[in-house]
Structure formats: C-alpha cells, structure tokens
Design a protein around this motif. Structure first.
Motif, PDB file in Angstrom:
ATOM      1  N   LEU A  76       0.833  -1.208   0.000  1.00 13.89           N
ATOM      2  CA  LEU A  76       0.000   0.000   0.000  1.00 13.89           C
ATOM      3  C   LEU A  76       0.866   1.256   0.000  1.00 13.89           C
ATOM      4  CD1 LEU A  76      -2.846  -0.985   2.514  1.00 13.89           C
ATOM      5  CD2 LEU A  76      -3.083  -0.595   0.051  1.00 13.89           C
ATOM      6  N   ALA A  77       1.941   1.221   0.759  1.00 14.98           N
ATOM      7  CA  ALA A  77       2.839   2.379   0.813  1.00 14.98           C
ATOM      8  C   ALA A  77       3.498   2.615  -0.543  1.00 14.98           C
ATOM      9  CB  ALA A  77       3.903   2.169   1.895  1.00 14.98           C
ATOM     10  N   MET A  78       3.948   1.537  -1.186  1.00 16.22           N
ATOM     11  CA  MET A  78       4.573   1.665  -2.499  1.00 16.22           C
ATOM     12  C   MET A  78       3.576   2.179  -3.544  1.00 16.22           C
ATOM     13  SD  MET A  78       7.765   0.885  -2.161  1.00 16.22           S
ATOM     14  CE  MET A  78       7.582   1.752  -0.579  1.00 16.22           C
ATOM     15  N   GLU A  79       2.325   1.721  -3.439  1.00 11.29           N
ATOM     16  CA  GLU A  79       1.297   2.174  -4.361  1.00 11.29           C
ATOM     17  C   GLU A  79       1.006   3.655  -4.136  1.00 11.29           C
ATOM     18  OE1 GLU A  79      -1.323   2.123  -7.442  1.00 11.29           O
ATOM     19  OE2 GLU A  79       0.046   0.513  -6.818  1.00 11.29           O
ATOM     20  N   SER A  80       0.995   4.089  -2.878  1.00  3.78           N
ATOM     21  CA  SER A  80       0.757   5.495  -2.569  1.00  3.78           C
ATOM     22  C   SER A  80       1.872   6.370  -3.118  1.00  3.78           C
ATOM     23  CB  SER A  80       0.649   5.681  -1.058  1.00  3.78           C
ATOM     24  OG  SER A  80       0.504   7.040  -0.722  1.00  3.78           O
ATOM     25  N   ILE A  81       3.125   5.898  -2.995  1.00  3.43           N
ATOM     26  CA  ILE A  81       4.254   6.667  -3.518  1.00  3.43           C
ATOM     27  C   ILE A  81       4.177   6.788  -5.027  1.00  3.43           C
ATOM     28  CG2 ILE A  81       6.767   6.616  -3.820  1.00  3.43           C
ATOM     29  CD1 ILE A  81       6.934   5.339  -1.036  1.00  3.43           C
ATOM     30  N   ARG A  82       3.813   5.669  -5.696  1.00  4.69           N
ATOM     31  CA  ARG A  82       3.691   5.725  -7.159  1.00  4.69           C
ATOM     32  C   ARG A  82       2.597   6.667  -7.588  1.00  4.69           C
ATOM     33  NH1 ARG A  82       5.014   0.116  -6.739  1.00  4.69           N
ATOM     34  NH2 ARG A  82       2.796  -0.425  -6.569  1.00  4.69           N
ATOM     35  N   THR A  83       1.476   6.656  -6.855  1.00  4.28           N
ATOM     36  CA  THR A  83       0.357   7.551  -7.189  1.00  4.28           C
ATOM     37  C   THR A  83       0.766   9.000  -7.031  1.00  4.28           C
ATOM     38  OG1 THR A  83      -1.219   5.874  -6.435  1.00  4.28           O
ATOM     39  CG2 THR A  83      -2.022   8.145  -6.626  1.00  4.28           C
ATOM     40  N   GLN A  84       1.465   9.346  -5.951  1.00  2.00           N
ATOM     41  CA  GLN A  84       1.920  10.723  -5.732  1.00  2.00           C
ATOM     42  C   GLN A  84       2.895  11.172  -6.820  1.00  2.00           C
ATOM     43  OE1 GLN A  84       0.928  12.965  -3.512  1.00  2.00           O
ATOM     44  NE2 GLN A  84      -0.596  11.503  -2.729  1.00  2.00           N
ATOM     45  N   ASN A  85       3.759  10.251  -7.250  1.00  2.00           N
ATOM     46  CA  ASN A  85       4.701  10.602  -8.316  1.00  2.00           C
ATOM     47  C   ASN A  85       4.004  10.894  -9.614  1.00  2.00           C
ATOM     48  OD1 ASN A  85       6.874  10.281  -6.589  1.00  2.00           O
ATOM     49  ND2 ASN A  85       7.263   8.155  -7.179  1.00  2.00           N
TER      50      ASN A  85
END
Length: 491
Positions: A478-487
């Motif tokens: 979930l954290a990795m997905e959130s980082i990708r979304t923010q990028n």
C-alpha cells in the motif's frame, strides 16, 4: 509467500471439472499459508470466500481428488531417496459447538463430543524432512455405538481398524515404481496398529513395517534359545510344554511377545539424553538393546484371520535403572519386518520409528497452527474438502521449517518474493541470503529469540511470524502504491 507459486506445483496434477477452480484452489492455499492461524473467512476475504465456497461445496468435489496433485508432487520430491519413511496415524476434530454442521458423529465415549476422524500418512526422509501427504481418509462414526462383542464378530474389512491395512496397501501401490527399482519404503505406526492382520498382509519386496508392540501376543521364539520367562497360561500349543530341565534339547519356546522381548539376545548399550519434565532436569539413560526372531501365532478370537503364523523380528530398548533411582525405566518394544543382524541395524529400527513423531507434529500444526477445529461448514463433505486443503498447508509449514535445518544454504530469493525479502532485510537489519536466515527472521516476528547454541525455530513461531509478515507485506505494498500515485500526480 515463501516461494510464491508453490501452490501451483501442488495442484498441477489435480483435475477439476471447471478449470477456474484451479486458480481458486491455488489462491486459497497461498492465502491460508500466509495467515495460517486465522479463520477461513478472514483468510479468504470477501471475493475469494465466495469462489472458494463454490469449489468446496461443489457436488463433484471430494477430498481425495483435491489431494491428488499434492500426492503426485510428493512422489516427485521422493525421487532420488533410497529410503522413504511413511508414518500413519489417526486424529479427531472436535466440532461439538458447531451445531449447524450436518453429518458429524461421536469422537469418543461422551455423547456430547461430536466431530470427525482423519487417518493420514505422511511421507518423509529418514532425517524427518516431510515430503508430503500420501493418504488421507475422513469419516464420521454412526450415532449408535456397537458393543465390543458385535465388533469382534466382524471381519477386519468392516472395522475401523482396517484403515491401517488399507493405508499400507495404498502406500505400496503408490510407491510401486520406487520399490520395483530397489528402493525401500518403511511404514511406521504406534501401538494402535499392532494388528495381526496387518502383520499377515502380503507386502511387496522393499515395503517394511515398524510398529510399537501393544499386546502380549503368543509367539514362538525362533532363535533356538529357551526363554527364561515362564510359558504363559493358555499359550502352550497342542498341550506341550517346553522341557527346561538340564540337558534337554533346546526347542523353540512359546511365550508372550513381551517376555520374548525382555529375554532376547543383548546386542549392546547406548546412552540416551532424556529431557526433564516441568522442573526436572535432563538426565542420561543407559538403554539396553535386545533382539529376537519370533513367529506370531494367529489370534483365537475374531473372524477371518490368516491361520498361518507370521515371522517377525522384535527389537527392544529398555533402560537400566540403578538401584534406588526413582525413575520408572523407559522401554520401547518394536515389532518389525526390517532385518536386524547387529546393534547398528537395531538402532536404525528405533531411529526410523522416531520419525513417527513427525506426524504427531503434523496433526498439532493442523489443529493449533491452521485452527482446523474452528472451521464452520454446513455439512460433512464440505468440511472434509476444506480439511484436505489444510493438510497441504500444514505440510508446507513443516516442510519449510525442516528444510531450513536440512538444507540451510538454499538461496533466500528462491523461496521469497522481493517484497517479503525487502521487509525481512529491513526488519532484521542484516542481509538475508539463505533459507535458514529467512526462517529465523520470520520466527523472530513470531516471538523467537535466537542465541548462540540455542535451539532452531519450530513450526509454532513460524506460523505466528508468517501472519505478521503478511500484514507487513500488505502495508508495504500500500505504501509503495501510494508513492507511485503521488509521483504520477506530481508529474
């Protein structure tokens, strides 16, 4: 989780009426392994719960077919092994509080204890690496209990005890290519398998039995030595008693199997380290090994027994207790078809028998680790189908635990995906490169505290650690997905 895709290998040989069920079974196995000690519903989640329910309730689904792929995968793991040990044992599941489940039966003498029984056979190497479940049979007893006199009048094929004979025969058929090529399969079982019909059952060359003796059977001692023990009442054949007077010719003596074991030829002694219970300290026990060859005489009670005596070998290990020592002497008496010629071969019989403890650990993992007795299903068939999946998961837990001990240098990236490996590296603050380090790191999540010279982690801390690792992996993704979304948003 610990080799993503392992479940695919275990169901490759399973046949499904609807191929969509293959994906469902694989995902169910993976999910249960990741969270072994949570409920079935929680483990599955909403989407998988519905599809898994359709698979397990399907009228063409049965436990035997669901296990077929795992059985074939087990045979593949057995390739290259000269000796395969197969331990068979019976366990029961208590579902007394699951009033809605149809088809349950009594599991003991209590009228309130309701559930089902399971008889299974676990294949392993002589050093106890579990290779897989090769046989599993589920049944519920009828509500009306039969008198002992009625049961004795039935042939063995109509009794529950026939499961020991049936399983041994199935194992022989399954490993027929292995036996034909000169391999050895040793079937081990506890006292409940001390059945004359099992000893008398025809076996292929290379299929051996090791059973812990339970009954004082009448035997003829074939080693040419007159026994020191007295001939037991009712055990003298044809009214003749062995002449024990001085100068008499030594003839084979009829006596109890237990007397024969105690008076057999001494092969040697060895020291056994006995762990202390509760507050007692560990102690060293001096064990005396004895051996004799006997012919087990057919029982007089019951029906349908083979009428010929069965040649068998007896191996016993009894503790020599010093005078004044308060400990009760340890004693094991084994009846076996394995050829025993010296101390080394007698010790091998005992060592192979101790592999049976692994199936007890297997049943413990099913009940405590997989929480099998928490299953709430509508009927007996669905329950048995679900338990067949749990068998595979319980085996996998034991397999990974022992693999780290037997082959500790297997590379970590061969059994872990990148996310899990990254989490364990971060959590342990040290590089995780081998399966031994993987299992230790997961066990630490489950409360294991390693120290120099200490014991290796067991299966209990492993299943506790797996659940925590699964939660950490979900949060990581979930954290990795959130980082990708923010990028993406910032870009």
């Amino acid at each position: 989780m610990l080799g993503s895709g392992w479940a695919e290998n275990e169901i490759q040989g399973t046949k499904f009426g609807d191929e969509r069920f293959r994906r469902v079974m694989g995902e169910t196995l993976e999910a249960k392994f990741s969270q072994p000690n949570v409920s079935f519903s929680t483990m599955c989640g909403n989407a998988l719960r519905q599809s898994a329910g359709r698979l397990l309730r399907h009228p063409e689904t049965n436990a035997t077919d669901l296990l077929e792929g795992h059985r074939q995968a087990t045979l593949q793991r057995c390739l290259g092994e000269k000796t395969i040990v197969v331990a068979q044992d019976t366990s029961s599941y208590n579902y007394s509080t699951h009033y809605a489940t149809e088809g349950l039966g009594p599991i003991n003498d209590s009228k309130k204890a309701m559930g089902i029984h399971q008889h299974s056979a676990l294949a392993m190497t002589p050093d106890r690496l579990p290779l897989g479940v090769v046989e599993a049979h589920f049944w519920a007893r009828p509500l009306e209990k039969q008198a002992a006199a009625q049961r004795r009048k039935k042939p063995i094929e109509e009794k529950e005890s026939h499961r020991w004979l049936r399983t041994a025969k199935h194992v022989e058929q399954l490993f027929e290519p292995h036996l034909r090529q000169g391999g050895e399969v040793v079937v081990v079982a506890d006292r409940e398998a001390d059945i004359f019909d099992l000893l008398a059952q025809e076996r292929a060359s290379g299929l051996e039995l090791i059973i812990r003796a339970a009954h004082p059977r009448t035997v003829k001692v074939m080693d040419g030595e007159v026994m020191d023990g007295e001939v037991m009442d009712g055990e003298v054949m044809d009214g003749e008693v062995v002449d024990r007077s001085e100068g008499a010719t030594k003839e084979p003596a009829y006596c109890s199997l237990l007397v024969a074991a105690q008076q057999g030829n001494v092969l040697g002694h060895y020291t056994l380290r006995v762990p202390g219970r509760t507050q007692a300290q560990d102690r060293d026990a001096t064990m005396e090994m004895r051996h004799c060859r006997v012919e087990v005489q057919p029982p007089k009670a019951g029906v349908g027994h083979e009428e010929k005596a069965v040649p068998i070998q007896v191996v016993s290990a009894r503790e020599i207790v010093p005078e004044g020592d308060p400990h009760a002497p340890l004693e094991w008496i084994m009846i076996t078809t394995v050829n025993v010629i010296d101390m080394a071969s007698a010790r091998r019989v005992l060592d192979l028998y101790t592999c049976r403890w692994e199936i007890e650990r297997f049943h413990f993992t099913l009940k405590s680790g997989c929480q099998a007795e928490r299953l709430q299903m509508d009927d007996l068939d669905t329950l048995c189908n679900t338990l067949s999946l749990y068998l595979v998961v319980a085996w996998r837990l034991l397999y990974v635990t022992h693999l780290a001990r037997v082959m500790p240098e297997i590379r970590a990236d061969q059994i872990m995906d990148t996310t899990e490996l990254a989490i364990l590296n971060q959590q342990s603050r040290t590089p995780i490169t081998t399966i031994s380090q993987v299992v230790t790191a997961i066990a630490q999540l489950g409360g294991f505290e390693p120290y120099k010279g200490g014991p290796l982690p067991g299966v209990k801390v492993l299943w506790n650690g797996l659940r925590k690792l699964d939660s950490m992996a979900a949060g990581w993704r979930l954290a990795m997905e959130s980082i990708r979304t923010q990028n993406v948003i910032q870009a």
